[in-house]
Design a protein around this motif. Structure first.
Motif, PDB file in Angstrom:
ATOM      1  N   MET A  57       0.742  -1.016   0.087  1.00  0.00           N
ATOM      2  CA  MET A  57      -0.136  -0.031   0.006  1.00  0.00           C
ATOM      3  C   MET A  57       0.939   1.103   0.087  1.00  0.00           C
ATOM      4  O   MET A  57       1.961   1.199   0.853  1.00  0.00           O
ATOM      5  CB  MET A  57      -0.940  -0.035   1.458  1.00  0.00           C
ATOM      6  N   ILE A  58       0.711   2.185  -0.802  1.00  0.00           N
ATOM      7  CA  ILE A  58       1.143   3.528  -0.773  1.00  0.00           C
ATOM      8  C   ILE A  58       0.512   4.604  -0.309  1.00  0.00           C
ATOM      9  O   ILE A  58      -0.668   4.776  -0.615  1.00  0.00           O
ATOM     10  CB  ILE A  58       1.573   3.651  -2.559  1.00  0.00           C
ATOM     11  N   LYS A  59       1.174   5.283   0.638  1.00  0.00           N
ATOM     12  CA  LYS A  59       0.665   6.471   1.058  1.00  0.00           C
ATOM     13  C   LYS A  59       1.069   7.623   0.610  1.00  0.00           C
ATOM     14  O   LYS A  59       2.090   7.639  -0.021  1.00  0.00           O
ATOM     15  CB  LYS A  59       0.972   6.293   2.679  1.00  0.00           C
ATOM     16  N   PRO A  60       0.314   8.913   0.463  1.00  0.00           N
ATOM     17  CA  PRO A  60       0.851   9.984   0.011  1.00  0.00           C
ATOM     18  C   PRO A  60       2.147  10.374   0.600  1.00  0.00           C
ATOM     19  O   PRO A  60       2.951  11.030  -0.164  1.00  0.00           O
ATOM     20  CB  PRO A  60      -0.242  11.043   0.467  1.00  0.00           C
ATOM     21  N   ASP A  61       2.553  10.183   1.885  1.00  0.00           N
ATOM     22  CA  ASP A  61       3.737  10.669   2.539  1.00  0.00           C
ATOM     23  C   ASP A  61       4.942   9.789   2.134  1.00  0.00           C
ATOM     24  O   ASP A  61       6.275  10.048   2.265  1.00  0.00           O
ATOM     25  CB  ASP A  61       3.827  10.435   4.035  1.00  0.00           C
ATOM     26  N   ASP A  62       4.616   8.526   1.374  1.00  0.00           N
ATOM     27  CA  ASP A  62       5.605   7.666   0.891  1.00  0.00           C
ATOM     28  C   ASP A  62       6.307   8.402  -0.482  1.00  0.00           C
ATOM     29  O   ASP A  62       7.348   8.139  -0.934  1.00  0.00           O
ATOM     30  CB  ASP A  62       5.212   6.298   0.084  1.00  0.00           C
ATOM     31  N   LEU A  63       5.749   9.641  -0.973  1.00  0.00           N
ATOM     32  CA  LEU A  63       6.209  10.238  -2.403  1.00  0.00           C
ATOM     33  C   LEU A  63       6.988  11.611  -1.773  1.00  0.00           C
ATOM     34  O   LEU A  63       6.057  12.257  -1.201  1.00  0.00           O
ATOM     35  CB  LEU A  63       5.106  10.408  -3.286  1.00  0.00           C
ATOM     36  N   ALA A  64       8.117  11.853  -2.501  1.00  0.00           N
ATOM     37  CA  ALA A  64       8.706  13.275  -2.155  1.00  0.00           C
ATOM     38  C   ALA A  64       8.129  14.254  -3.294  1.00  0.00           C
ATOM     39  O   ALA A  64       7.842  13.947  -4.362  1.00  0.00           O
ATOM     40  CB  ALA A  64      10.048  12.963  -2.035  1.00  0.00           C
ATOM     41  N   LEU A  65       7.859  15.541  -2.726  1.00  0.00           N
ATOM     42  CA  LEU A  65       7.380  16.549  -3.703  1.00  0.00           C
ATOM     43  C   LEU A  65       8.466  16.756  -4.582  1.00  0.00           C
ATOM     44  O   LEU A  65       9.790  17.125  -4.239  1.00  0.00           O
ATOM     45  CB  LEU A  65       6.930  17.696  -2.880  1.00  0.00           C
ATOM     46  N   GLY A  66       8.088  16.698  -5.850  1.00  0.00           N
ATOM     47  CA  GLY A  66       9.191  17.011  -6.894  1.00  0.00           C
ATOM     48  C   GLY A  66       9.663  15.832  -7.489  1.00  0.00           C
ATOM     49  O   GLY A  66      10.427  15.883  -8.506  1.00  0.00           O
ATOM     50  N   GLY A  67       9.444  14.719  -6.898  1.00  0.00           N
ATOM     51  CA  GLY A  67      10.066  13.334  -7.402  1.00  0.00           C
ATOM     52  C   GLY A  67      11.137  12.762  -6.381  1.00  0.00           C
ATOM     53  O   GLY A  67      11.322  13.501  -5.545  1.00  0.00           O
ATOM     54  N   PRO A  68      11.662  11.550  -6.682  1.00  0.00           N
ATOM     55  CA  PRO A  68      11.414  10.984  -7.781  1.00  0.00           C
ATOM     56  C   PRO A  68      10.116  10.152  -7.750  1.00  0.00           C
ATOM     57  O   PRO A  68       9.607   9.855  -6.796  1.00  0.00           O
ATOM     58  CB  PRO A  68      12.786   9.864  -7.898  1.00  0.00           C
ATOM     59  N   PRO A  69       9.927   9.543  -9.136  1.00  0.00           N
ATOM     60  CA  PRO A  69       8.578   8.915  -9.430  1.00  0.00           C
ATOM     61  C   PRO A  69       8.571   7.363  -8.635  1.00  0.00           C
ATOM     62  O   PRO A  69       9.853   7.042  -8.466  1.00  0.00           O
ATOM     63  CB  PRO A  69       8.377   8.786 -10.802  1.00  0.00           C
ATOM     64  N   VAL A  70       7.607   6.908  -8.465  1.00  0.00           N
ATOM     65  CA  VAL A  70       7.630   5.566  -8.023  1.00  0.00           C
ATOM     66  C   VAL A  70       6.805   4.659  -8.946  1.00  0.00           C
ATOM     67  O   VAL A  70       5.768   5.035  -9.354  1.00  0.00           O
ATOM     68  CB  VAL A  70       7.106   5.549  -6.376  1.00  0.00           C
ATOM     69  N   HIS A  71       7.462   3.563  -9.327  1.00  0.00           N
ATOM     70  CA  HIS A  71       6.694   2.333  -9.996  1.00  0.00           C
ATOM     71  C   HIS A  71       5.976   1.376  -9.205  1.00  0.00           C
ATOM     72  O   HIS A  71       6.260   1.174  -8.251  1.00  0.00           O
ATOM     73  CB  HIS A  71       7.762   1.880 -10.846  1.00  0.00           C
ATOM     74  N   ALA A  72       4.578   1.311  -9.492  1.00  0.00           N
ATOM     75  CA  ALA A  72       3.846   0.577  -8.803  1.00  0.00           C
ATOM     76  C   ALA A  72       2.820  -0.465  -9.531  1.00  0.00           C
ATOM     77  O   ALA A  72       2.956  -0.136 -10.934  1.00  0.00           O
ATOM     78  CB  ALA A  72       3.137   1.157  -7.923  1.00  0.00           C
ATOM     79  N   TRP A  73       2.177  -1.214  -9.227  1.00  0.00           N
ATOM     80  CA  TRP A  73       1.058  -1.950  -9.633  1.00  0.00           C
ATOM     81  C   TRP A  73      -0.108  -1.901  -8.969  1.00  0.00           C
ATOM     82  O   TRP A  73       0.032  -2.048  -7.789  1.00  0.00           O
ATOM     83  CB  TRP A  73       1.296  -3.517  -9.813  1.00  0.00           C
ATOM     84  N   PRO A  74      -1.288  -1.393  -9.306  1.00  0.00           N
ATOM     85  CA  PRO A  74      -2.377  -1.423  -8.837  1.00  0.00           C
ATOM     86  C   PRO A  74      -2.800  -2.788  -8.262  1.00  0.00           C
ATOM     87  O   PRO A  74      -2.753  -3.800  -8.492  1.00  0.00           O
ATOM     88  CB  PRO A  74      -3.746  -1.010  -9.756  1.00  0.00           C
ATOM     89  N   ARG A  75      -3.524  -2.393  -6.847  1.00  0.00           N
ATOM     90  CA  ARG A  75      -4.185  -3.737  -6.179  1.00  0.00           C
ATOM     91  C   ARG A  75      -5.691  -3.546  -6.278  1.00  0.00           C
ATOM     92  O   ARG A  75      -6.435  -2.304  -5.908  1.00  0.00           O
ATOM     93  CB  ARG A  75      -3.608  -3.540  -4.680  1.00  0.00           C
ATOM     94  N   ASP A  76      -6.357  -4.557  -6.425  1.00  0.00           N
ATOM     95  CA  ASP A  76      -7.834  -4.530  -6.396  1.00  0.00           C
ATOM     96  C   ASP A  76      -8.290  -4.207  -4.824  1.00  0.00           C
ATOM     97  O   ASP A  76      -7.882  -5.208  -4.123  1.00  0.00           O
ATOM     98  CB  ASP A  76      -8.230  -5.736  -6.757  1.00  0.00           C
ATOM     99  N   PRO A  77      -8.994  -3.116  -4.442  1.00  0.00           N
ATOM    100  CA  PRO A  77      -9.203  -3.029  -3.164  1.00  0.00           C
ATOM    101  C   PRO A  77     -10.336  -4.149  -2.653  1.00  0.00           C
ATOM    102  O   PRO A  77     -10.224  -4.273  -1.377  1.00  0.00           O
ATOM    103  CB  PRO A  77      -9.989  -1.682  -3.250  1.00  0.00           C
ATOM    104  N   LYS A  78     -11.113  -4.843  -3.498  1.00  0.00           N
ATOM    105  CA  LYS A  78     -12.002  -5.848  -2.956  1.00  0.00           C
ATOM    106  C   LYS A  78     -11.146  -7.104  -2.701  1.00  0.00           C
ATOM    107  O   LYS A  78     -11.196  -7.695  -1.597  1.00  0.00           O
ATOM    108  CB  LYS A  78     -13.286  -6.068  -3.964  1.00  0.00           C
ATOM    109  N   SER A  79     -10.229  -7.666  -3.668  1.00  0.00           N
ATOM    110  CA  SER A  79      -9.682  -8.908  -3.682  1.00  0.00           C
ATOM    111  C   SER A  79      -8.276  -8.692  -3.012  1.00  0.00           C
ATOM    112  O   SER A  79      -7.778  -9.763  -2.736  1.00  0.00           O
ATOM    113  CB  SER A  79      -9.813  -9.522  -4.929  1.00  0.00           C
ATOM    114  N   ALA A  80      -7.896  -7.607  -3.186  1.00  0.00           N
ATOM    115  CA  ALA A  80      -6.250  -7.433  -2.362  1.00  0.00           C
ATOM    116  C   ALA A  80      -5.248  -7.972  -3.595  1.00  0.00           C
ATOM    117  O   ALA A  80      -4.161  -8.123  -3.141  1.00  0.00           O
ATOM    118  CB  ALA A  80      -6.006  -7.862  -1.109  1.00  0.00           C
ATOM    119  N   VAL A  81      -5.709  -8.434  -4.774  1.00  0.00           N
ATOM    120  CA  VAL A  81      -4.923  -8.913  -5.839  1.00  0.00           C
ATOM    121  C   VAL A  81      -4.210  -7.994  -6.313  1.00  0.00           C
ATOM    122  O   VAL A  81      -4.734  -6.759  -6.829  1.00  0.00           O
ATOM    123  CB  VAL A  81      -5.492  -9.666  -6.798  1.00  0.00           C
TER     124      VAL A  81
END
Length: 139
Positions: free
Chosen positions: A1-25
């Motif tokens: 799970m990524i939270k807003p505070d995990d990202l620094a203003l101005g980057g660097p970007p974070v690569h991720a994969w979406p998680r289905d909120p119902k199945s957690a897949v």
């Protein structure tokens, strides 16, 4: 799970994969699901971009619209101010502040955005990609 505070203003970007909120897949079965998350100054966003941001965080497809390579670089723009997403295969550059529009290179269209929301302190997807992900076929 990524939270807003995990990202620094101005980057660097974070690569991720979406998680289905119902199945957690986690939707990592296809590289077309990979997204780039970046937190930027909202004063630099155009209106369209602001509409799919959450807490100044933007999400875009990590698949270049030119040849389907992975957009992996966060670099100084060739012909503009600020950093942009850059595809290392053919040097296409996309400005995340303006809906990932193309600012350099052969890509034929911008990166699709993925609308976000904040729910219980975590980033969640609030809608489908704004356009088709990847390379469009000519047929």
């Amino acid at each position: 799970m990524i939270k807003p505070d995990d990202l620094a203003l101005g980057g660097p970007p974070v690569h991720a994969w979406p998680r289905d909120p119902k199945s957690a897949v986690i939707r990592d079965g296809s590289r077309l699901n990979e997204i780039i998350l970046v937190k930027l100054d909202p004063n630099d966003f155009d209106e369209e971009t602001r509409s799919f941001a959450a807490d100044n965080i933007l999400a875009y497809s990590a698949i270049c619209t030119h040849a389907g390579c992975s957009v992996t670089e966060w670099a100084k723009a060739t012909n503009a101010d600020g950093n942009v997403f850059k595809c290392p295969c053919h040097n296409s550059e996309f400005d995340p502040r303006h809906g990932a529009e193309i600012v350099f290179g052969p890509a034929p269209r911008r990166l699709p955005a993925l609308p976000l929301a904040i729910v219980d302190g975590a980033l969640v997807i609030s809608g489908p990609f704004t356009r088709k992900v990847g390379v469009l076929s000519a047929g």
